[in-house]
Design a protein around this motif. Structure first.
Motif, PDB file in Angstrom:
ATOM      1  N   UNK A 131      38.038 -65.395 -24.975  1.00  0.00           N
ATOM      2  CA  UNK A 131      38.391 -64.481 -24.026  1.00  0.00           C
ATOM      3  C   UNK A 131      38.410 -63.074 -24.479  1.00  0.00           C
ATOM      4  N   UNK A 132      38.910 -62.814 -25.727  1.00  0.00           N
ATOM      5  CA  UNK A 132      39.330 -61.676 -26.401  1.00  0.00           C
ATOM      6  C   UNK A 132      37.703 -60.947 -26.958  1.00  0.00           C
ATOM      7  N   UNK A 133      37.064 -61.848 -27.728  1.00  0.00           N
ATOM      8  CA  UNK A 133      35.832 -61.069 -28.454  1.00  0.00           C
ATOM      9  C   UNK A 133      34.709 -61.259 -27.337  1.00  0.00           C
ATOM     10  N   UNK A 134      34.443 -60.135 -26.657  1.00  0.00           N
ATOM     11  CA  UNK A 134      33.471 -60.147 -25.652  1.00  0.00           C
ATOM     12  C   UNK A 134      32.039 -60.017 -26.105  1.00  0.00           C
ATOM     13  N   UNK A 135      31.772 -59.430 -27.033  1.00  0.00           N
ATOM     14  CA  UNK A 135      30.455 -59.312 -27.678  1.00  0.00           C
ATOM     15  C   UNK A 135      30.271 -59.119 -29.217  1.00  0.00           C
ATOM     16  N   UNK A 188      32.150 -50.478 -34.122  1.00  0.00           N
ATOM     17  CA  UNK A 188      32.666 -51.504 -33.494  1.00  0.00           C
ATOM     18  C   UNK A 188      34.040 -51.260 -33.136  1.00  0.00           C
ATOM     19  N   UNK A 189      34.498 -52.411 -32.237  1.00  0.00           N
ATOM     20  CA  UNK A 189      36.105 -52.369 -31.604  1.00  0.00           C
ATOM     21  C   UNK A 189      36.671 -53.464 -32.061  1.00  0.00           C
ATOM     22  N   UNK A 190      37.709 -53.020 -32.851  1.00  0.00           N
ATOM     23  CA  UNK A 190      38.760 -54.054 -33.450  1.00  0.00           C
ATOM     24  C   UNK A 190      39.600 -54.473 -32.237  1.00  0.00           C
ATOM     25  N   UNK A 191      39.715 -55.881 -31.964  1.00  0.00           N
ATOM     26  CA  UNK A 191      40.437 -56.431 -30.873  1.00  0.00           C
ATOM     27  C   UNK A 191      41.730 -57.029 -31.205  1.00  0.00           C
ATOM     28  N   UNK A 192      41.640 -57.731 -32.192  1.00  0.00           N
ATOM     29  CA  UNK A 192      42.826 -58.551 -32.355  1.00  0.00           C
ATOM     30  C   UNK A 192      42.958 -59.049 -33.996  1.00  0.00           C
TER      31      UNK A 192
END
Length: 438
Positions: A131-135, A188-192
């Motif tokens: 769910x969280x890692x979209x790309x 890049x986008x750190x998510x979790x």
């Protein structure tokens, strides 16, 4: 009629998903193979509960408890039959009971709509990552060393986790902040960030209170989520530090839970607490748990209602206070840990371990501790240990996604008797001395 020659399909590993060539996915198979090959060896490898706490009659007792609960609530015999035998809701049959237990036992106040019941904690990890890692530009950060389950799930999803090395005394939030900035500088986008704050696997370390607060502040400031996995806290002696989720005031923490240690692994029941709000284009909102349930519907459909019913009966029987139910087990594991540490002191006295370059940490609970040795603790060394000295352990290198840990071994003390610990550490000491002389 003449026999026809059947041509069998032949597949090449290079034509399958890349994860199947990753050594990470072979680690557990190798340990199982070593254990099978040397059945008389004493094994400090498996992180499993002690068998002596299990009784087959418990399963039937828990099941009857839950059926009685449904009947007392007004459910008909037909409705109860469907609850046990049919597929059931994807998000879970026992979410309210889990929510009640989290409130009374952990001080976590979430509604059942924010919970999804999973097939063990492993599925919870998979759902959350999907769910969280979209790309490809999204980043999962993990404490290093870390549990192989999260890195294995990431590998299956083509996610390359970014390791944040722990120091001797555990996680330093400055290191995590630096890793986040580095990833953002790369576009890049750190998510979790994934972490096991209590008696972690593999090191057994526990995050101090000040670091917990710093980590929550960092998550809010940097706009990331924390994936908290803490299966060992309620099978460790009290007092317990508060969970990250119980301290969470900004819905920054997704808690990954499991009943494998507190009930029994064969139930394969876990859960995710995901109360983050997700907005849709039409302006509606729902908890992240609802999105996880969508994914689950295409992975496992639902978690076994029969397994959920057994866990539900356990929760009802202890009034949701899992910590009280597991007090005896927690003391057993604490005693096993103390016995292991005491035996290490006996077999590696200060002058000897100083000469060998051996050292270890001293966890206050959980199943694991880590030991540093003066040689490369790889699969070949493990095979020699099992064959020549009759003792099995786990290489720490398995738990370093970015490489490292080559001179470390993990010891699991949870499933051994005091006599096995005494004999096993003696064998381990002889193996270490023999390797150091090479």
């Amino acid at each position: 009629m003449s026999a026809q020659k059947i041509s069998h399909a032949e597949l090449r590993i290079d034509d399958l998903h890349g994860s199947l060539s990753d050594p990470l996915l072979d680690t557990m198979n190798f340990l199982n193979e070593i254990t099978f090959r040397y059945p008389e060896a004493i094994s400090f490898a498996p992180g499993k509960p002690y068998d002596g706490f299990f009784d087959v009659d418990q399963v039937f007792g828990h099941l009857r408890e839950y059926i009685g609960h449904l009947a007392a609530g007004g459910d008909s015999a037909d409705r109860i039959r469907d609850a046990i035998f049919q597929y059931g809701p994807t998000a879970g049959l026992i979410r309210q009971l889990i929510a009640d237990s989290l409130r009374v036992d952990e001080g976590i106040d979430v509604g059942p709509e924010s919970i999804v019941v999973t097939v063990g904690c492993q599925e919870a990890m998979f759902l959350v990552l999907r769910a969280l890692i979209a790309g490809p530009g999204d980043v999962l950060l993990v404490s290093s060393p870390c549990y192989v389950g999260i890195t294995g799930a990431a590998r299956l999803l083509d996610i390359e986790p970014t390791p944040v090395a722990e120091r001797e005394d555990g996680l330093d939030c400055a290191d995590l902040a630096r890793a986040i900035r580095t990833e953002r500088a790369r576009g890049r986008r750190p998510r979790a960030f994934y972490v096991v704050p209590d008696h972690s696997n593999p090191t057994g370390s526990t995050m101090p209170m000040h670091t917990r607060r710093e980590l929550l502040d960092l998550a809010r400031r940097e706009d990331i989520l924390i994936l908290e996995d803490s299966p060992y806290r309620l099978v460790s002696p009290a007092p317990h530090l508060p969970t990250l989720k119980s301290l969470d005031r900004d819905r920054r923490v997704v808690q990954l839970g499991s009943y494998s240690k507190t009930a029994f692994p064969g139930a394969r029941v876990g859960f995710a607490v995901a109360d983050q709000t997700v907005a849709d284009p039409a302006g509606g909102t729902a908890p992240l748990a609802a999105q996880l349930a969508k994914i689950k519907s295409m992975v496992t459909v639902n978690t076994s209602p029969l397994s959920q019913a057994v866990v539900a009966g356990m929760l009802l029987g202890c009034r949701g206070r899992v910590s009280e139910l597991n007090a005896k087990a927690a003391e057993y594991y604490a005693t096993a840990m103390r016995s292991t540490l005491r035996q290490l002191e006996r077999d590696f006295p200060a002058d000897r371990r100083g000469a060998l370059g051996v050292r270890w940490n001293t966890p206050a609970g959980g199943f694991f501790l880590s030991l540093r040795v003066p040689f490369r603790a790889d699969n070949a060394a493990l095979a020699r240990s099992a064959e020549e000295f009759g003792v099995i352990w786990t290489p720490m290198s398995y738990f370093y996604p970015g490489g490292g840990g080559e001179h470390g071994i993990r010891l699991s003390v949870s499933s051994l008797s005091d006599e096995e610990i005494t004999e096993g550490i003696g064998r381990l000491a002889r193996f270490v001395a023999a390797e150091a002389e090479k």
